[in-house]
Design an enzyme around this catalytic site. Structure first.
Site, PDB file in Angstrom:
ATOM      1  N   SER A 162       1.058  -1.123  -0.111  1.00 20.34           N
ATOM      2  CA  SER A 162       0.081   0.008  -0.007  1.00 20.34           C
ATOM      3  C   SER A 162       0.779   1.386  -0.157  1.00 20.34           C
ATOM      4  CB  SER A 162      -0.807  -0.003   1.138  1.00 20.34           C
ATOM      5  OG  SER A 162      -0.031   0.162   2.297  1.00 20.34           O
ATOM      6  N   ARG A 206       0.266   3.588  -3.164  1.00 23.31           N
ATOM      7  CA  ARG A 206      -0.249   5.011  -2.987  1.00 23.31           C
ATOM      8  C   ARG A 206       0.603   5.880  -3.745  1.00 23.31           C
ATOM      9  NH1 ARG A 206       0.135   4.878   1.712  1.00 23.31           N
ATOM     10  NH2 ARG A 206      -1.693   4.018   2.464  1.00 23.31           N
ATOM     11  N   ASN A 233      -0.977   7.815  -7.302  1.00 21.59           N
ATOM     12  CA  ASN A 233      -1.483   9.140  -7.097  1.00 21.59           C
ATOM     13  C   ASN A 233      -0.311   9.908  -8.269  1.00 21.59           C
ATOM     14  OD1 ASN A 233      -3.101  10.471  -4.950  1.00 21.59           O
ATOM     15  ND2 ASN A 233      -2.184   8.590  -3.998  1.00 21.59           N
TER      16      ASN A 233
END
Lengths: 156, 279
Positions: B208, B212, B216
């Site tokens: 994660s 992440r 993004n």
């Protein structure tokens, strides 16, 4: 999205950078920060101390000033007292002097008076003797009558 | 810099392809397409990602080292002031989240924050500039934003994960660490179930963390590319695209900082969890 050796390369680069940062970047900056913190704390403490000392000095100065004022007032009052005393003394002196002068003048006057009286008395004697002499011209022995006339004169 | 000679799809694909160096059937060389890069297998390297991440990381270390060398307790200069401000901010974050004592965590957090921030910052350079320069120099592909390369983000998160494992073993011991994975949240006789649950939780951390950041930045980069496509659509659309790019770039400043901060904070939190006895 395909994985390749970049993964390993990036990991190694990452580790080296972190090691470098931990070894050469972080400690000097942190130590500088800690030192500055201490310095600022010291400075603040010194400022506090200075302010405290200034307060003390001000208090002391105020005390000194108060004392000086008191002393000055005391001196002035003493001087005033002394001046009054001096005035009083000179007044007394002057009065005494005056009295003395008056007394001296009176003494002189009475002396003069005595002297004048003496002279007058002498003159009266002379006049009296002269008068008597004329009246009693011939018969009278001058010396026998002198005693009589002296008695007369003393009665004046 | 419109997409005139190529189709939109080709333009986008071109922008999303790394400059990969590896072994092909013609020998060692750069891949000419994404498919060719994929064929190279694991033992190839994304030269652009490595270059940008290394240069930016070195730039960070050089700048901060410069400040560190001249750092005194006296009146700081402008640069030193900025560096101290950043360092204090990181130090406070670490103190707030990491309860143990470690000389590694704070510099690690600093490196992560600034490095990722700088890599993300490359996103604000108009998407065509550097690839165009590279093209003029004869380099076919160039992906400027290193954090849109999952290799880069996973490289960092896996290193963090290795640290998490190291801290777990160091502070809890092998037994303690295993106990934490196997004996909760359910009672001991359900150990296999616990192991699966906690194992997933453990593995989810690095995945994660990197996904992440990657997601993004990749999405942000993609929007920049799509906006850049509008420049080929005439004056009106181009002007509109310019406004859009400005707006998105301003908004993106927030995202790149936030992503760097989240990566750093989560790293600290994971390391804190690893170094703490829970039960």
């Amino acid at each position: 999205m395909n994985f390749n050796a970049t993964l390993i390369g990036q990991s190694i680069t990452f580790m080296v950078f972190v090691w470098f940062c931990m070894r050469f970047v972080w400690p000097p900056i942190m130590s500088a920060l800690t030192q500055r913190k201490e310095k600022i704390a010291e400075g603040l403490a010194a400022a506090d101390r200075g302010r405290h000392e200034q307060e003390l000095a001000q208090k002391k100065a105020a005390e000194k000033l108060h004392e000086a004022k008191q002393q000055a007032a005391e001196i002035i009052s003493r001087a005033e007292k002394r001046a009054a005393e001096i005035i009083e003394e000179s007044k007394n002196d002057a009065r005494e002097e005056g009295e003395r002068l008056i007394a001296a003048a009176q003494a002189e006057i009475s002396q003069e008076m005595n002297r004048a009286r003496e002279t007058l008395r002498g003159k009266v004697v002379e006049i009296a003797t002269a008068g008597a002499g004329r009246i009693l011209k011939r018969e009278l022995d001058a010396t026998a009558n002198d005693e009589l006339i002296k008695d007369l004169v003393a009665q004046i | 810099m419109a997409a005139a000679p190529e189709s939109s799809a080709e333009y986008i694909k071109h922008h999303l392809t790394n400059l990969t160096f590896g072994h092909t059937e013609h020998g060692w060389g750069f891949a000419h397409s994404a498919a060719e890069a994929a064929e190279m297998g694991f033992w190839s390297i994304n030269v652009d990602s490595m270059l940008f991440s290394f240069v930016l990381g070195a730039l960070f270390l050089w700048g901060f080292r410069k400040a560190a060398k001249t750092a005194t307790a006296g009146v700081p200069g402008a640069w030193q002031n900025f560096v101290e401000w950043v360092v204090e901010f990181i130090d406070e974050s670490v103190r707030g989240s990491f309860t143990g004592k470690s000389a590694l965590v704070a510099p690690l957090a600093l490196t992560i924050f600034i490095w990722i921030f700088l890599m993300n910052l490359m996103d604000l350079i108009p998407v065509d500039w550097l690839p165009w320069v590279a093209g003029a120099l004869g380099v076919g592909h160039l992906k400027v934003v290193a954090s849109t390369d999952p290799n880069v983000t996973f490289g960092m998160s896996l290193t963090v994960f290795a640290l998490v494992l190291y801290y777990s073993f160091k502070f809890k011991g092998a037994g303690g660490f295993f106990g934490e994975l196997a004996f909760q949240p359910f009672p001991k006789f359900l150990a296999p179930l616990n192991l699966i649950l906690e194992g997933v939780t453990l593995i989810a951390k690095p995945v994660s963390l990197s996904l992440r950041l990657f997601g993004n930045m990749y999405a942000g980069e993609m929007i920049f590319i799509l906006i850049a496509l509008m420049y080929g659509g005439g004056l009106l659309l181009g002007t509109f695209g310019g406004l859009l790019q400005l707006g998105w770039a301003i908004f993106h400043i927030l995202i790149i900082t936030l992503q760097a901060f989240i990566f750093m904070t989560l790293t600290i939190v994971y390391l804190d969890m690893a170094s703490q006895e829970h039960h």
